[in-house]
Motif scaffolding. Sequence first.
Motif, PDB file in Angstrom:
ATOM      1  N   SER A 287       0.805  -1.225   0.000  1.00  0.00           N
ATOM      2  CA  SER A 287       0.000   0.000   0.000  1.00  0.00           C
ATOM      3  C   SER A 287       0.838   1.275   0.000  1.00  0.00           C
ATOM      4  N   GLY A 368      -1.863  -3.453  -3.138  1.00  0.00           N
ATOM      5  CA  GLY A 368      -2.564  -3.027  -1.927  1.00  0.00           C
ATOM      6  C   GLY A 368      -2.873  -1.550  -1.845  1.00  0.00           C
ATOM      7  N   VAL A 370      -5.425  -0.188  -3.594  1.00  0.00           N
ATOM      8  CA  VAL A 370      -6.871  -0.047  -3.727  1.00  0.00           C
ATOM      9  C   VAL A 370      -7.448  -0.388  -2.366  1.00  0.00           C
ATOM     10  N   ALA A 371      -7.508   0.620  -1.515  1.00  0.00           N
ATOM     11  CA  ALA A 371      -7.807   0.361  -0.117  1.00  0.00           C
ATOM     12  C   ALA A 371      -8.522   1.542   0.507  1.00  0.00           C
ATOM     13  N   PHE A 372      -9.038   1.286   1.713  1.00  0.00           N
ATOM     14  CA  PHE A 372      -9.631   2.354   2.504  1.00  0.00           C
ATOM     15  C   PHE A 372      -8.542   2.919   3.393  1.00  0.00           C
ATOM     16  N   VAL A 373      -8.092   4.133   3.101  1.00  0.00           N
ATOM     17  CA  VAL A 373      -7.003   4.745   3.866  1.00  0.00           C
ATOM     18  C   VAL A 373      -7.481   6.083   4.398  1.00  0.00           C
TER      19      VAL A 373
END
Lengths: 442, 345
Positions: A287, A368, A370-373
């Motif tokens: 990420s 990683g 494509v995530a909720f950050v």
Amino acid sequence: MTARSHSLLVQDARTRRRNAAEARFRVYGLGAISVAALALVVLLSSVVSSGIGAFRQTYITLEISLPEAKLDKSGTRDPEVMAKVTTFGYAPLLQDALLRTMEQSGITTSLSAADVGKIISKEAAATLRDHVLANPDLIGGSVTLDVLAEGRIDGYFKGRVTLESAALDANTSPEALRIAQGLADAGVIETRLNRRFLTAPDASDQRPEAAGLGVAILGSLYMMLVVLVLALPIGVATSIYLEEFAPRNRLSDLVEVNISNLAAVPSIVFGILGLAIFINFAGLRQSSPLVGGLVLTLMTLPTIIISSRAALKSVPPLIRDAALAVGASRMQAVFHHVLPLAAPGILTGTIIGLAQALGETAPLLLIGMVAFVRDYPAAYTDEAGLFAEAATALPVQVFNWTQRADPGFVERASGAIITLLVFLLAMNAAAILLRRRFERRW
Amino acid sequence: MSLADLTVSTLAIAALSSTTAAARDNVQIAGSSTVLPYASIVAEAFGENFGFPTPVVESGGSSAGLKRFCEGVGEHTIDIANASRAIKPSEIEVCAENGVTEIIEVRIGFDGIVLASDIDGNSFAFTPADWYLALAAELPVDGTMRANPNTTWNAVRADLPDQPIRAFIPGTKHGTREVFEEKILLQGCKDSGALDAILQMNGRDEDAAEASCMAVRTDDLSVDIDGDYTETLARIDADANGIGVFGLSFFENNADKLKVATVSGIAPSTETIASGAYPVSRPLFFYIKAAHLDTIPGLQDYAAFFVSDDIAGPDGPLADYGLVSDPELAEIQETVANRTLLGGM
């Protein structure tokens, strides 16, 4: 004699046929352009019409009282003790403040206090908590804050939600919309420019009104920096060597074919490579914008090399010959004369390569990103290193938001597309400007 | 050139130095797209209220998440896998081969699966048998398997509306598909007596019979949706005859566009799912890599926060979003607190 004037030139049948064919071809061409233009207009207008709302946001101005008994029982104003009161403790204060404001504005309702409280965004409790923790002296008094209205209320003021649709919606009710309208008439609720959309981080599915592009823009910026710093020198050095110094033989042909081939490899392949090499083998963080930038560098390199070689090739040989003739070494000829003349073309290619990398999602899926950050990534930390904190990117944010259930995210996704398009437009315009201004033609 | 050289080498050194740096300080999560909204709601609240960074939550599907979870132990692997189904024995084996021997299973609640159609269209009262008879690739007729002849719902059962069959069902990569196959198609196959008929035909081969029950027709009367529920919704928007399979929470967020069907006479709601009256529901899970509990800061706190009454209880934000909270929440809280491992490993 008729009144019609005749040209002296009489076209024979063959010429007329040829002229007609040309006229037809022009019509085809115009037709093709109009189809393309129409498609673009439809696309842009649908994106803009559904996304423009993301740049405006509905706020409620509330005067919130902050009782010491609830927020700091110890009375010590010690931040660590105060932090024990969670956002669940702050939400009722906002609800009370809203009920009081409604009373002052003369709005009565049949809704329960809890349902009235739902007019305020869930984000508001966090905003208030952060504000109080930063200013502990406020406790015991009151504070006036602009807090976000809930997504459905926001949608009502933007025309997305109507009284009819609210009647069918479990998350809001026509009564809540009527209260909101009353508060708006009283000047408590206001829809205004939404700067937060560009600065705030992503928000969870329950808070579409709070979601912003801050983390995504930072992540994209970091990755573009990595790509620029790595891809430009490597790409330019490669193309100079291949174009000016490399001997023409089987090996250099092979290299050339492979570079052209790489330019057409599906971008997801670079993601697979990135996962295997940078994360699993080199142990870089998943990420992280560093890994994202490295992957995008690999993807962009062929584009930069090909356009740089074309730029070098377009510099006429007589420039090199003239330099060599007055005694310059080949390196001097290249770096003093050829490279400066090719620079505008190289820069144009680089910017177009960067723009391509900016809009890329597929390779980021596997590493990683494509995530909720939620946390803003720092450019450098001592523990993690350079560009190593988790981030997302602009196209990824579009992808994420289009998958969310809440209809409020449709508006956010379109807003993010507009933002991305503005960035791309700026980069491509810069490329054209550079070319127009500095490129020399022979 | 020397400047370029310098920048390249600086970056390379920075990259290398980050590999040897201290432990990651945020929790890293991946897995089911059904659990994703819940996990991001918890992650957001966790980041707001605790002194830890907000966990990073990725989606990608239960299988993909568990695959990454089982890749090994260490900083560059994820700490938690979200799943909309229980971990399979084959996955536990892969995990063990890669050194992931200590797994904590946490059930977070239940998710209802609803059948919904366009809000302006017909109302439906389905039974699982209706869906089996509408969607099966082949139906047993007089001792042989024949291609499914049904093209309208009232051909399946006379009480249903005269509407062409057009079903949008989750693609095979989704955990939802398994529940749909098991709780609707297979159940319908049993209820309609087709299972018995098939068993008689194939000489009591149960596996083959069940596979036949769950084989979906491949003409465009049934469409696999590999994207998310938003894609299913868009398909129904475009085709008024469409009936889609959704999660309860997705339906509740789009109740102004969709009309929900009853299954065996029961309308889906958090109450009917919690009581077990509504037949099509499934548990949701997350799996914790126990080896990371002491190295990744905040991991234990995140897991405990997730299953706390404030969050996963019947009045918490997850229930608000559509999760049916687990009646055995107290036991699950203990599992997390005591770090009870899966299967006594």
